[in-house]
Scaffold this motif. Structure first.
Motif, PDB file in Angstrom:
ATOM      1  N   ASP A  23       0.822  -1.207   0.000  1.00  0.00           N
ATOM      2  CA  ASP A  23       0.000   0.000   0.000  1.00  0.00           C
ATOM      3  C   ASP A  23       0.861   1.266   0.000  1.00  0.00           C
ATOM      4  OD1 ASP A  23      -2.320  -1.525  -0.026  1.00  0.00           O
ATOM      5  OD2 ASP A  23      -2.520  -1.494   2.158  1.00  0.00           O
ATOM      6  N   ALA A  24       1.976   1.242   0.728  1.00  0.00           N
ATOM      7  CA  ALA A  24       2.881   2.393   0.742  1.00  0.00           C
ATOM      8  C   ALA A  24       3.473   2.624  -0.648  1.00  0.00           C
ATOM      9  CB  ALA A  24       3.984   2.187   1.766  1.00  0.00           C
ATOM     10  N   ALA A  25       3.833   1.543  -1.315  1.00  0.00           N
ATOM     11  CA  ALA A  25       4.380   1.662  -2.666  1.00  0.00           C
ATOM     12  C   ALA A  25       3.337   2.269  -3.606  1.00  0.00           C
ATOM     13  CB  ALA A  25       4.835   0.298  -3.171  1.00  0.00           C
ATOM     14  N   ILE A  30       5.044   3.705  -6.934  1.00  0.00           N
ATOM     15  CA  ILE A  30       6.117   2.796  -7.346  1.00  0.00           C
ATOM     16  C   ILE A  30       5.674   1.364  -7.052  1.00  0.00           C
ATOM     17  CG2 ILE A  30       7.953   4.490  -6.972  1.00  0.00           C
ATOM     18  CD1 ILE A  30       8.513   3.172  -4.264  1.00  0.00           C
ATOM     19  N   THR A  31       6.472   0.396  -7.457  1.00  0.00           N
ATOM     20  CA  THR A  31       6.130  -0.993  -7.165  1.00  0.00           C
ATOM     21  C   THR A  31       6.609  -1.361  -5.766  1.00  0.00           C
ATOM     22  OG1 THR A  31       8.181  -1.940  -8.003  1.00  0.00           O
ATOM     23  CG2 THR A  31       6.387  -1.617  -9.610  1.00  0.00           C
ATOM     24  N   ALA A  32       6.002  -2.377  -5.196  1.00  0.00           N
ATOM     25  CA  ALA A  32       6.414  -2.861  -3.874  1.00  0.00           C
ATOM     26  C   ALA A  32       7.857  -3.353  -3.923  1.00  0.00           C
ATOM     27  CB  ALA A  32       5.474  -3.962  -3.388  1.00  0.00           C
ATOM     28  N   GLY A  33       8.255  -3.963  -5.034  1.00  0.00           N
ATOM     29  CA  GLY A  33       9.631  -4.435  -5.187  1.00  0.00           C
ATOM     30  C   GLY A  33      10.632  -3.288  -5.128  1.00  0.00           C
ATOM     31  N   PRO A  47      11.417   6.408   6.546  1.00  0.00           N
ATOM     32  CA  PRO A  47      11.176   5.761   7.840  1.00  0.00           C
ATOM     33  C   PRO A  47      10.142   4.646   7.731  1.00  0.00           C
ATOM     34  CG  PRO A  47      11.091   8.151   8.042  1.00  0.00           C
ATOM     35  CD  PRO A  47      11.125   7.833   6.578  1.00  0.00           C
ATOM     36  N   TYR A  48      10.392   3.562   8.441  1.00  0.00           N
ATOM     37  CA  TYR A  48       9.451   2.445   8.468  1.00  0.00           C
ATOM     38  C   TYR A  48       9.450   1.812   9.848  1.00  0.00           C
ATOM     39  CZ  TYR A  48      13.552  -0.557   7.737  1.00  0.00           C
ATOM     40  OH  TYR A  48      14.756  -1.185   7.852  1.00  0.00           O
ATOM     41  N   ILE A  49       8.434   1.017  10.099  1.00  0.00           N
ATOM     42  CA  ILE A  49       8.270   0.321  11.369  1.00  0.00           C
ATOM     43  C   ILE A  49       8.425  -1.163  11.089  1.00  0.00           C
ATOM     44  CG2 ILE A  49       6.684  -0.174  13.274  1.00  0.00           C
ATOM     45  CD1 ILE A  49       5.221   2.455  12.350  1.00  0.00           C
ATOM     46  N   LYS A  50       9.251  -1.819  11.862  1.00  0.00           N
ATOM     47  CA  LYS A  50       9.468  -3.256  11.703  1.00  0.00           C
ATOM     48  C   LYS A  50       8.921  -3.963  12.937  1.00  0.00           C
ATOM     49  CE  LYS A  50      11.793  -6.662   9.718  1.00  0.00           C
ATOM     50  NZ  LYS A  50      11.803  -7.333   8.592  1.00  0.00           N
ATOM     51  N   VAL A  51       7.948  -4.828  12.722  1.00  0.00           N
ATOM     52  CA  VAL A  51       7.365  -5.627  13.803  1.00  0.00           C
ATOM     53  C   VAL A  51       7.458  -7.082  13.362  1.00  0.00           C
ATOM     54  CG1 VAL A  51       5.325  -6.072  15.202  1.00  0.00           C
ATOM     55  CG2 VAL A  51       5.771  -3.762  14.373  1.00  0.00           C
ATOM     56  N   GLY A  52       8.425  -7.804  13.924  1.00  0.00           N
ATOM     57  CA  GLY A  52       8.650  -9.168  13.447  1.00  0.00           C
ATOM     58  C   GLY A  52       9.080  -9.111  11.996  1.00  0.00           C
ATOM     59  N   ARG A  53       8.360  -9.822  11.156  1.00  0.00           N
ATOM     60  CA  ARG A  53       8.682  -9.790   9.730  1.00  0.00           C
ATOM     61  C   ARG A  53       7.868  -8.756   8.967  1.00  0.00           C
ATOM     62  NH1 ARG A  53       5.098 -12.580   6.489  1.00  0.00           N
ATOM     63  NH2 ARG A  53       3.471 -13.697   7.600  1.00  0.00           N
ATOM     64  N   LEU A  54       6.944  -8.096   9.663  1.00  0.00           N
ATOM     65  CA  LEU A  54       6.090  -7.096   9.021  1.00  0.00           C
ATOM     66  C   LEU A  54       6.788  -5.751   8.939  1.00  0.00           C
ATOM     67  CD1 LEU A  54       2.675  -7.843  10.761  1.00  0.00           C
ATOM     68  CD2 LEU A  54       3.446  -8.602   8.518  1.00  0.00           C
ATOM     69  N   VAL A  55       6.586  -5.078   7.821  1.00  0.00           N
ATOM     70  CA  VAL A  55       7.100  -3.726   7.626  1.00  0.00           C
ATOM     71  C   VAL A  55       5.903  -2.825   7.389  1.00  0.00           C
ATOM     72  CG1 VAL A  55       8.498  -2.235   6.132  1.00  0.00           C
ATOM     73  CG2 VAL A  55       9.266  -4.553   6.670  1.00  0.00           C
ATOM     74  N   LYS A  56       5.829  -1.742   8.141  1.00  0.00           N
ATOM     75  CA  LYS A  56       4.729  -0.786   8.025  1.00  0.00           C
ATOM     76  C   LYS A  56       5.290   0.602   7.819  1.00  0.00           C
ATOM     77  CE  LYS A  56       1.334  -3.648   8.963  1.00  0.00           C
ATOM     78  NZ  LYS A  56       0.205  -3.861   8.096  1.00  0.00           N
ATOM     79  N   TYR A  57       4.534   1.436   7.122  1.00  0.00           N
ATOM     80  CA  TYR A  57       4.917   2.812   6.872  1.00  0.00           C
ATOM     81  C   TYR A  57       3.811   3.729   7.367  1.00  0.00           C
ATOM     82  CZ  TYR A  57       8.478   0.956   3.730  1.00  0.00           C
ATOM     83  OH  TYR A  57       9.550   0.285   3.215  1.00  0.00           O
ATOM     84  N   ARG A  58       4.190   4.800   8.066  1.00  0.00           N
ATOM     85  CA  ARG A  58       3.218   5.810   8.480  1.00  0.00           C
ATOM     86  C   ARG A  58       2.983   6.762   7.310  1.00  0.00           C
ATOM     87  NH1 ARG A  58       6.675   6.080  13.210  1.00  0.00           N
ATOM     88  NH2 ARG A  58       5.653   5.005  14.930  1.00  0.00           N
ATOM     89  N   VAL A  59       1.737   7.093   7.067  1.00  0.00           N
ATOM     90  CA  VAL A  59       1.409   8.022   5.991  1.00  0.00           C
ATOM     91  C   VAL A  59       2.103   9.364   6.221  1.00  0.00           C
ATOM     92  CG1 VAL A  59      -0.473   9.296   4.876  1.00  0.00           C
ATOM     93  CG2 VAL A  59      -0.765   6.880   5.433  1.00  0.00           C
ATOM     94  N   ALA A  60       2.145   9.823   7.465  1.00  0.00           N
ATOM     95  CA  ALA A  60       2.807  11.098   7.764  1.00  0.00           C
ATOM     96  C   ALA A  60       4.285  11.055   7.375  1.00  0.00           C
ATOM     97  CB  ALA A  60       2.654  11.433   9.245  1.00  0.00           C
ATOM     98  N   ASP A  61       4.959   9.910   7.602  1.00  0.00           N
ATOM     99  CA  ASP A  61       6.366   9.775   7.220  1.00  0.00           C
ATOM    100  C   ASP A  61       6.526   9.795   5.702  1.00  0.00           C
ATOM    101  OD1 ASP A  61       7.191   9.647   9.865  1.00  0.00           O
ATOM    102  OD2 ASP A  61       7.225   7.450   9.901  1.00  0.00           O
ATOM    103  N   LEU A  62       5.608   9.144   5.001  1.00  0.00           N
ATOM    104  CA  LEU A  62       5.665   9.150   3.538  1.00  0.00           C
ATOM    105  C   LEU A  62       5.450  10.563   3.008  1.00  0.00           C
ATOM    106  CD1 LEU A  62       3.628   5.908   2.740  1.00  0.00           C
ATOM    107  CD2 LEU A  62       6.120   6.174   2.798  1.00  0.00           C
ATOM    108  N   ASP A  63       4.490  11.275   3.593  1.00  0.00           N
ATOM    109  CA  ASP A  63       4.231  12.650   3.174  1.00  0.00           C
ATOM    110  C   ASP A  63       5.450  13.541   3.430  1.00  0.00           C
ATOM    111  OD1 ASP A  63       1.662  12.061   2.292  1.00  0.00           O
ATOM    112  OD2 ASP A  63       0.717  12.673   4.176  1.00  0.00           O
TER     113      ASP A  63
END
Length: 79
Positions: A23-25, A30-33, A47-63
């Protein structure tokens, strides 16, 4: 005598909106790859958040990242 509730509601903190890598991509156009390569090679320090194997991005950080990449007509970013 006034009766007060023993448990008054406590306002919860405002949640920050987080996106998956896919979704961030899409949000960045751009593509997820590509986003995964940028993250792994540190080509762009988004900036991203790593929780276990999950990677999350905050919309505010992307902006914020997009704003830092914005070029004005004069050739300089607005910061």
């Amino acid at each position: 005598m006034q009766h007060t509730s023993a448990t008054s509601p406590v306002p919860s903190p405002r949640p920050t909106f987080q996106l998956s890598s896919t979704d961030a991509a899409a949000y960045l156009g751009i593509t997820a790859g590509t986003l995964n390569v940028w993250r792994c090679t540190k080509r762009y320090l988004i900036p991203y958040i790593k929780v276990g194997r999950l990677v999350k991005y905050r919309v505010a950080d992307l902006d914020s990242w997009l704003a830092s990449r914005t070029i004005t007509a004069g050739g300089l970013n607005e910061d």
